[in-house]
Scaffold this active site. Structure first.
Site, short mmCIF file in Angstrom:
data_model
loop_
_atom_site.label_atom_id
_atom_site.label_comp_id
_atom_site.label_asym_id
_atom_site.label_seq_id
_atom_site.Cartn_x
_atom_site.Cartn_y
_atom_site.Cartn_z
N TYR A 202 -23.94 -11.10 -9.09
CA TYR A 202 -23.13 -10.24 -9.97
C TYR A 202 -23.27 -10.63 -11.45
O TYR A 202 -22.30 -10.62 -12.18
CB TYR A 202 -21.65 -10.30 -9.55
CG TYR A 202 -21.38 -9.45 -8.33
CD1 TYR A 202 -21.06 -8.10 -8.48
CD2 TYR A 202 -21.47 -9.98 -7.05
CE1 TYR A 202 -20.83 -7.30 -7.37
CE2 TYR A 202 -21.26 -9.18 -5.93
CZ TYR A 202 -20.93 -7.85 -6.10
OH TYR A 202 -20.72 -7.05 -5.02
N TYR B 291 -13.86 -2.53 -0.40
CA TYR B 291 -15.02 -3.42 -0.58
C TYR B 291 -15.11 -4.29 0.66
O TYR B 291 -14.17 -5.02 1.00
CB TYR B 291 -14.89 -4.30 -1.83
CG TYR B 291 -16.03 -5.28 -1.92
CD1 TYR B 291 -17.29 -4.87 -2.38
CD2 TYR B 291 -15.90 -6.59 -1.48
CE1 TYR B 291 -18.36 -5.75 -2.42
CE2 TYR B 291 -16.97 -7.48 -1.51
CZ TYR B 291 -18.19 -7.05 -1.98
OH TYR B 291 -19.26 -7.92 -2.01
N ASP C 152 -10.43 -5.85 8.16
CA ASP C 152 -11.23 -6.79 7.40
C ASP C 152 -10.26 -7.74 6.69
O ASP C 152 -9.74 -7.41 5.61
CB ASP C 152 -12.11 -6.03 6.41
CG ASP C 152 -12.88 -6.96 5.47
OD1 ASP C 152 -12.66 -8.18 5.53
OD2 ASP C 152 -13.70 -6.45 4.67
N LYS D 120 -14.10 -16.63 4.29
CA LYS D 120 -13.49 -17.23 3.10
C LYS D 120 -12.60 -18.43 3.43
O LYS D 120 -13.10 -19.52 3.63
CB LYS D 120 -12.73 -16.17 2.30
CG LYS D 120 -13.67 -15.13 1.65
CD LYS D 120 -12.99 -14.31 0.60
CE LYS D 120 -13.85 -13.19 0.05
NZ LYS D 120 -14.71 -13.56 -1.05
#
Ligand SMILES: Cc1ncc(COP(=O)(O)O)c(C=O)c1O
Length: 444
Positions: A17, A145, A251, A280
């Site tokens: 990014y 996302y 998610d 994560k």
């Protein structure tokens, strides 16, 4: 002469990014401890984004360090097709105990995107194995996302992130998200009855026989704008999936492990999805690991003498023992201290600390859930106009925060604070003070 880390980085590295032509030099981080990161030139930065939303117990935690070192002495890695090992089994047993009841089959992968890819492929093949191959499409939400691999991108909102790849992606049906500050129906949360669910219902009606699954980020849509949901939307999504026979995939790559104040965000609506995606904070931010956990009903659809019904999916590092061992140690920390109680206190402090910011001229909305505080900046409060992800204010604010020793990465006009849970009350006060001063100053 010895070259600095940044000079050596510039010679060979390509960052995520990051527009290398214009980006500021990367921060050369040499050490982390608790909520702080330390740079090569001796600066101390408070990690206000939990290192891309992964860290929960602080950097370089002694218990997690020990678990990692101990496991490395025994077994660092082994193929997971045809082999098993204690860290993978123990972690699966413990996840099944704490997940919403009914989620009982753990499929490991490497990260959040692969956890989502696995979920999409499981849902797709589930229907095929049941002899219902026409159920092969997905319903996803605006502002979603789900990651950067091809399936996860397809399921995400069509955006700046995905536009270069649009021809590579498969079609999904996108429906309204409960973005209350920018209600898709122009309603007010105080008086609405979650009418935005109508868009999901219409899609399920229209594609009644072809939808494999509905995929959502429950309670907090993250990269799409840190959008906090009313729990009624999540409850409604479960009800509609049941009514129309579609699977519900949650998610929880970001929301899992306490980030929204509950261990899993689905608990806010007492909902059990058919499939949940975790990553994560699963390893407390130590090592890459994904887990996609499904119900027994889904697992059963893959049991067959017909080899073609096998789930042909796997990664070299599936169920990496080091990652699984650290994940188990992270769950020990939840057990040993009142981590969720700490997140509840953090939430209260974020609420009271951020509320006064709504008075600032360019603050359109302030929203808080669990350990996440969000400020949505607008150029005009009356029209709620904002430039979005490419708003130049994001990098300008990030630089100003950095000067003050606070690491934040606004998503364009969305400023958010998501620290490791071990942050102290005083450190939260300090960070909120910096945020208020920088936001007030930058927009003055
Ligand atoms: C909700 C959600 N799903 C999936 C992902 C992708 O995870 P990863 O970056 O580990 O591939 C992210 C990453 O931010 C996320 O927030």
């Amino acid at each position: 002469m010895k070259r600095s880390l940044v000079e050596r980085d510039h010679a060979h590295l390509w960052h995520p990014y990051t527009q290398a032509k214009t980006a500021p030099a990367p921060l050369p981080i040499v050490r982390g401890e608790g909520v702080y990161l330390y740079t090569e030139d001796g600066k101390r930065l408070l990690d206000g984004i939990s290192s891309w939303w992964v860290n929960i117990h602080g950097h370089s935690h002694p218990t997690l360090n020990r678990a990692l070192a101990d496991q490395a002495q025994r077994l660092e890695h082994v193929v997971f097709a045809g082999c098993t090992h204690a860290p993978a089994v123990e972690l699966a047993e413990r996840l099944v105990q704490i997940l919403p009841a009914g989620l009982s089959r753990v499929f490991y992968s490497d990260n959040g995107s692969t956890a989502v890819e696995v979920a999409l492929k499981l849902a797709y093949q589930y229907w095929r194995n049941l002899g219902r191959p026409e159920r092969r499409t997905f319903v996803t939400l605006h502002h979603a996302y789900h990651g950067d691999t091809v399936g996860a991108m397809s399921a995400s909102e069509a955006s700046l992130f995905t536009q270069a790849f649009a021809p590579m992606l498969f079609d999904v049906t996108r429906v309204d998200a409960p973005y209350c500050y920018r209600c898709p129906l122009g309603l007010e949360r105080a008086s609405c009855r979650i009418e935005c669910l109508g868009s999901l219902e219409a899609a399920l009606q229209r594609h009644r026989d072809t939808v494999a699954a509905v995929l959502v980020e429950p309670m907090l849509q993250a990269a799409g704008g840190m959008i906090v949901w009313p729990s009624e939307f999540l409850a409604g999504a479960r009800r509609l999936c049941d009514e129309y026979g579609a699977l519900l995939i949650a998610d929880e790559v970001l929301t899992g492990f306490g980030r929204t104040g509950r261990m899993f965000a689905c608990e806010h609506a007492l909902v059990t999805p058919d499939i949940i995606c975790l990553s994560k904070a699963l390893t407390a931010g130590y090592l890459p690991l994904g887990a996609t956990v499904a119900t027994e009903q889904i697992f059963d659809a893959f049991l067959s003498d017909d080899r073609a019904k096998t789930f042909f999916h796997g990664h070299s590092f599936t169920a990496n023992p080091l990652a699984c061992a650290v994940a188990c140690a992270s769950l020990d920390l939840f057990h040993e201290s009142d981590v969720l109680g700490r997140v509840a206190r953090l939430e209260a402090q974020l609420r009271s600390g951020l509320a006064p910011l709504t008075e600032l001229p360019h603050v359109g909305d302030v929203r808080v859930i669990g350990g996440v505080g969000v400020i949505e900046l607008v150029s005009d409060k009356a029209t709620r106009q904002a430039a979005g992800y490419l708003d130049g204010i994001g990098p300008r604010l990030a630089a100003a925060f950095l000067d003050r020793g606070l690491l934040l990465r606004p998503l364009g006009n969305i400023v958010y604070f998501m620290p490791p849970y071990v942050i102290t009350d005083e450190e939260v006060d300090w960070a909120l003070g910096q945020i208020e001063q920088v936001v007030a100053g930058a927009m003055a």
